[in-house]
Write an enzyme that holds these catalytic residues in place. Structure first.
Site, PDB file in Angstrom:
ATOM      1  N   ARG A 302       0.859  -1.193   0.000  1.00  0.00           N
ATOM      2  CA  ARG A 302       0.000   0.000   0.000  1.00  0.00           C
ATOM      3  C   ARG A 302       0.894   1.241   0.000  1.00  0.00           C
ATOM      4  O   ARG A 302       1.268   1.741   1.066  1.00  0.00           O
ATOM      5  CB  ARG A 302      -0.885   0.016   1.249  1.00  0.00           C
ATOM      6  CG  ARG A 302      -1.928  -1.082   1.317  1.00  0.00           C
ATOM      7  CD  ARG A 302      -2.784  -0.895   2.561  1.00  0.00           C
ATOM      8  NE  ARG A 302      -3.991  -1.666   2.523  1.00  0.00           N
ATOM      9  CZ  ARG A 302      -4.166  -2.829   3.161  1.00  0.00           C
ATOM     10  NH1 ARG A 302      -3.197  -3.339   3.887  1.00  0.00           N
ATOM     11  NH2 ARG A 302      -5.316  -3.458   3.085  1.00  0.00           N
ATOM     12  N   ARG A 338       0.995  -1.346  -5.407  1.00  0.00           N
ATOM     13  CA  ARG A 338      -0.291  -0.724  -5.756  1.00  0.00           C
ATOM     14  C   ARG A 338      -0.101   0.780  -5.822  1.00  0.00           C
ATOM     15  O   ARG A 338       0.486   1.371  -4.912  1.00  0.00           O
ATOM     16  CB  ARG A 338      -1.349  -1.066  -4.700  1.00  0.00           C
ATOM     17  CG  ARG A 338      -2.695  -0.455  -5.071  1.00  0.00           C
ATOM     18  CD  ARG A 338      -3.764  -0.856  -4.104  1.00  0.00           C
ATOM     19  NE  ARG A 338      -3.642  -0.147  -2.845  1.00  0.00           N
ATOM     20  CZ  ARG A 338      -4.482  -0.338  -1.833  1.00  0.00           C
ATOM     21  NH1 ARG A 338      -5.452  -1.216  -1.923  1.00  0.00           N
ATOM     22  NH2 ARG A 338      -4.324   0.342  -0.719  1.00  0.00           N
ATOM     23  N   GLU A 437     -12.517  -4.362  -6.370  1.00  0.00           N
ATOM     24  CA  GLU A 437     -13.020  -3.995  -5.053  1.00  0.00           C
ATOM     25  C   GLU A 437     -14.238  -3.072  -5.136  1.00  0.00           C
ATOM     26  O   GLU A 437     -14.750  -2.619  -4.120  1.00  0.00           O
ATOM     27  CB  GLU A 437     -11.905  -3.371  -4.214  1.00  0.00           C
ATOM     28  CG  GLU A 437     -11.199  -2.195  -4.867  1.00  0.00           C
ATOM     29  CD  GLU A 437     -10.072  -1.618  -4.011  1.00  0.00           C
ATOM     30  OE1 GLU A 437     -10.031  -1.882  -2.798  1.00  0.00           O
ATOM     31  OE2 GLU A 437      -9.250  -0.872  -4.561  1.00  0.00           O
ATOM     32  N   ASN A 460     -12.061  -5.635   1.517  1.00  0.00           N
ATOM     33  CA  ASN A 460     -12.339  -4.562   2.490  1.00  0.00           C
ATOM     34  C   ASN A 460     -13.291  -3.546   1.870  1.00  0.00           C
ATOM     35  O   ASN A 460     -14.268  -3.125   2.484  1.00  0.00           O
ATOM     36  CB  ASN A 460     -11.045  -3.852   2.896  1.00  0.00           C
ATOM     37  CG  ASN A 460     -10.023  -4.805   3.472  1.00  0.00           C
ATOM     38  OD1 ASN A 460     -10.370  -5.922   3.833  1.00  0.00           O
ATOM     39  ND2 ASN A 460      -8.790  -4.387   3.541  1.00  0.00           N
ATOM     40  N   ASP A 461     -12.975  -3.155   0.632  1.00  0.00           N
ATOM     41  CA  ASP A 461     -13.859  -2.199  -0.036  1.00  0.00           C
ATOM     42  C   ASP A 461     -15.031  -2.884  -0.730  1.00  0.00           C
ATOM     43  O   ASP A 461     -16.127  -2.331  -0.784  1.00  0.00           O
ATOM     44  CB  ASP A 461     -13.067  -1.354  -1.040  1.00  0.00           C
ATOM     45  CG  ASP A 461     -12.337  -0.224  -0.343  1.00  0.00           C
ATOM     46  OD1 ASP A 461     -12.997   0.502   0.420  1.00  0.00           O
ATOM     47  OD2 ASP A 461     -11.121  -0.103  -0.512  1.00  0.00           O
ATOM     48  N   ARG A 471     -16.893   1.009   5.995  1.00  0.00           N
ATOM     49  CA  ARG A 471     -15.964   0.035   6.583  1.00  0.00           C
ATOM     50  C   ARG A 471     -15.297   0.551   7.853  1.00  0.00           C
ATOM     51  O   ARG A 471     -14.754  -0.240   8.638  1.00  0.00           O
ATOM     52  CB  ARG A 471     -14.891  -0.367   5.556  1.00  0.00           C
ATOM     53  CG  ARG A 471     -13.931   0.725   5.189  1.00  0.00           C
ATOM     54  CD  ARG A 471     -13.042   0.312   4.036  1.00  0.00           C
ATOM     55  NE  ARG A 471     -11.694  -0.003   4.455  1.00  0.00           N
ATOM     56  CZ  ARG A 471     -10.706  -0.283   3.623  1.00  0.00           C
ATOM     57  NH1 ARG A 471     -10.921  -0.330   2.315  1.00  0.00           N
ATOM     58  NH2 ARG A 471      -9.508  -0.549   4.045  1.00  0.00           N
ATOM     59  N   CYS A 508      -6.549  -9.966  -1.619  1.00  0.00           N
ATOM     60  CA  CYS A 508      -5.696  -9.253  -0.678  1.00  0.00           C
ATOM     61  C   CYS A 508      -6.504  -8.514   0.385  1.00  0.00           C
ATOM     62  O   CYS A 508      -5.963  -7.711   1.127  1.00  0.00           O
ATOM     63  CB  CYS A 508      -4.760  -8.291  -1.411  1.00  0.00           C
ATOM     64  SG  CYS A 508      -5.640  -7.026  -2.336  1.00  0.00           S
TER      65      CYS A 508
HETATM   66  C1  PEP Z   1      -9.324  -3.842   0.047  1.00  0.00           C
HETATM   67  O1  PEP Z   1     -10.094  -2.908  -0.161  1.00  0.00           O
HETATM   68  O2  PEP Z   1      -9.698  -5.011   0.313  1.00  0.00           O
HETATM   69  C2  PEP Z   1      -7.875  -3.624   0.026  1.00  0.00           C
HETATM   70  C3  PEP Z   1      -7.036  -4.629   0.092  1.00  0.00           C
HETATM   71  O3  PEP Z   1      -7.425  -2.350  -0.042  1.00  0.00           O
HETATM   72  P1  PEP Z   1      -7.416  -1.297   1.186  1.00  0.00           P
HETATM   73  O4  PEP Z   1      -7.744  -2.064   2.440  1.00  0.00           O
HETATM   74  O5  PEP Z   1      -6.057  -0.710   1.199  1.00  0.00           O
HETATM   75  O6  PEP Z   1      -8.476  -0.347   0.788  1.00  0.00           O
HETATM   76 MG    MG Z   2      -9.412  -1.053  -0.999  1.00  0.00          MG
END
Ligand code: PEP
Ligand code: MG
Length: 588
Positions: A302, A338, A437, A460-461, A471, A508
């Site tokens: 990241r 990324r 995502e 996550n997103d 989130r 991820c």
């Molecule tokens: C996600 O969104 O799952 C991700 C891996 O990216 P981040 O948590 O950095 O938004």
């Molecule tokens: Mg994300």
């Protein structure tokens, strides 16, 4: 009386200890006219200068202690950003001018000047300046405390074994955590990506952030139990619960011992399906933890954390150094860089100051990159150059569809062309991948697969946007359900689209860090999983305990389930039968 709170899980681990309150509320300041005559003004200016000079020395001392102890480079950088504010004489000059021209006390001048700098930063369209608002307020508070003769660092002298409870912590406060053997940290403000959360993870300290109105409800030395992985805080737990927390902490420590051995072994299911286990990192320094955990590569770096909390974006050379460090340290293992995912929750260390009404849907990630094309191109140049040092893939966050992905590829082309013109080397075949995502990217995943070299699913997103649940908000945390059947169907659709086009598909998102979710993801035919360095060996151990044919059958059942609870039951039962010692939570 027992008080249970849910916050944002910021750093995993379980702890029980007496509360230690760190008071960080702004001091009350009132205007006071100076006595007549030039001497009163000069004396006040001297007070002001003395307080600022002492502030500089205090931060320098704290920074040198951390640096001497070899502690996270990131912390040193944050403290330097903090120090810069007191070294840069804009604040001092403006406050001095206010004292002289308005004949007011130094306290009032500092508060007013800090407020106007903060407002100017807030109004700035530039994200880098906006992020510095909090630093200005911390710097002003330090000067005010020095003027009042108060202890400037409320977090100095932290008692060993304590649970630190605070409204928020400055980077200097955090530097005291490095030296003290505290048990855990809980703050009222913050997000998963705020300073406190990042540093707590780097220090391996359990932390929960975003627990509103907590400070007023906890007395010094009250017992507090914390579960950093679940975001759970229990104030004054009954004795039975204290025993339960201690038992969980003991089990966790035991598990970590077993896992150290698991990290060394390959992740292969009992019936021979090989899963690649990689790590997600935020700072180059985390590479060592990833390797210790047994990571076979970096599935997500990241890079936005290079940009957060500093006055100017990092130069191409600075970025190149950071990326090369990761790539060469991991070589010959693969590394996925990324491009910056700035905006959204990546700036909201102080939610009340968030710059956009709806930052998660605002100018963030890839759309910010396409908007700030020069900034984006510089980053891509650094990434392409770093690819010469090893096995590198580049991917874009928050891709919505073919249009923005292709636009981003154009910028990669421009970056390549620029490097060629400048006579700088970069490999010709760096794979460019797409994060999946955003639900729209899933819907058109078959089309994206024609342009992308690989997919990486970010749950996550994906969960946030598919279920319309913030989130980072503790108020709706119970609705944030990675096991929701809609999420599973989206994941399956993305995997299928990638597979049909012959693309590698990895995951991820933090969902893969949940031991219960691992068989589900393996069953959905994901064969590359990237998790935080601390979770790699656990995920490996789970993979080694399960059978691929079981996982596939259960994933099929999960796709037909009606609710997240039903899916949870399927995999809890399986974990109970198959790997009861590896679950993070009691399975009955
Ligand atoms: C996600 O969104 O799952 C991700 C891996 O990216 P981040 O948590 O950095 O938004
Ligand atoms: Mg994300």
């Amino acid at each position: 009386m027992t008080d249970r709170r849910a916050g944002i899980p910021a750093s995993p681990g379980i702890a029980v200890g007496p509360a230690h309150l760190v008071e960080r509320r702004p001091l009350a300041v009132a205007p006071r006219p100076l006595a007549a005559g030039a001497a009163a003004v000069e004396a006040e200016v001297e007070r002001l200068r003395g307080a600022i000079a002492r502030g500089r020395e205090q931060i320098e001392r704290a920074r040198d202690r951390v640096r001497g102890a070899g502690h996270p480079a990131e912390l040193v950088r944050m403290m330097e950003a903090h120090l810069q504010l007191l070294e840069d004489d804009a604040l001092e000059r403006a406050a001095e001018r206010a004292v002289r021209e308005e004949r007011v006390n130094a306290e009032w001048a500092v508060r007013r000047v800090a407020e106007s700098i903060r407002a100017a930063l807030e109004a700035s369209g530039d994200e880098f300046f906006r992020e510095r608002r909090g630093d200005v307020l911390f710097a002003a508070e330090r000067i005010l405390r020095n003027l009042a003769g108060l202890q400037p660092d409320p977090a100095d002298d932290l008692p060993a074994g304590a649970v630190v409870v605070a409204h928020e912590l400055s980077p200097v406060d955090m530097s005291h955590l490095v030296h003290a053997a505290v048990a855990a940290v809980v703050t009222e403000t913050g997000s998963r990506t705020s300073h406190t959360a990042i540093l707590a993870r780097a220090l391996g300290l359990p932390a929960v952030v975003g627990v509103p109105d907590l400070v007023g409800c906890v007395d010094e030395r009250t017992l507090v139990a914390v579960d950093g992985a679940r975001g759970e805080v229990v104030v004054a737990p009954p004795p039975a619960e204290v025993s339960l927390f201690r038992e969980r902490a003991r089990r966790l420590a035991e598990l970590q011992r077993t896992l150290r051995e698991e990290g060394e072994r390959p992740a292969e299911t009992r019936d021979g399906r090989r899963i690649a286990l990689l790590a997600n990192i935020e700072f180059p320094d985390e590479v060592d933890a990833a390797l210790r955990g047994g990571a076979e590569g970096i599935g997500l770096y990241r890079t936005e954390f290079l940009y957060v909390g500093r006055p100017r974006p990092p130069s191409e050379e600075e970025q190149l150094r950071a990326y090369e460090k990761v790539v060469s340290r991991m070589a010959p293992r693969p590394v996925v860089l990324r491009t910056f995912d700035l905006g959204g929750d990546k700036f909201a260390s102080r939610p009340q100051l968030a710059g956009e009404p709806n930052p998660a849907l605002g100018l963030r990630a890839l759309r910010l990159g396409l908007h700030e094309r020069d900034l984006f191109r510089i980053q891509l140049r650094a990434m392409l150059r770093a690819a010469a040092a090893g096995d590198v893939g580049v991917m874009f966050p928050m891709v919505c569809g073919v249009g923005d992905f292709r636009d981003a590829l154009d910028v990669v082309g421009e970056a390549r062309e620029g490097l060629r013109r400048d006579g700088l080397a970069c490999p010709g075949d760096v794979p460019i991948g797409c994060m999946i995502e955003v639900p729209s990217a899933v819907v058109v995943a078959d089309l994206l697969a024609r342009h992308a070299a690989f997919f990486s699913i970010g749950t996550n997103d994906l969960v946030q946007y598919a279920l319309a649940i913030d989130r980072g908000s503790e108020r709706v945390a119970q609705f944030y359900q990675p096991f929701h059947p809609a999420v599973l169907r989206l994941v399956r659709q993305a995997v299928r689209a990638g597979r049909e086009a012959g693309l590698p598909v990895s995951m991820c998102g933090a969902m893969a860090e949940d031991p219960l979710a691992v068989p589900l993801l393996v069953g959905l035919e994901i064969d590359r999983i990237s998790v935080s360095p601390a979770s790699v060996s656990l995920a490996k151990a789970v993979v080694r305990s399960i059978r691929f044919d079981d996982a596939r059958r259960l994933a099929g059942e999960a796709l037909e389930a009606g609710t997240a609870e039903e899916v949870g039951r399927i995999f809890r039962d399986y974990a109970r039968q198959t790997y009861p010692d590896l679950a993070r939570e009691p399975l009955d």
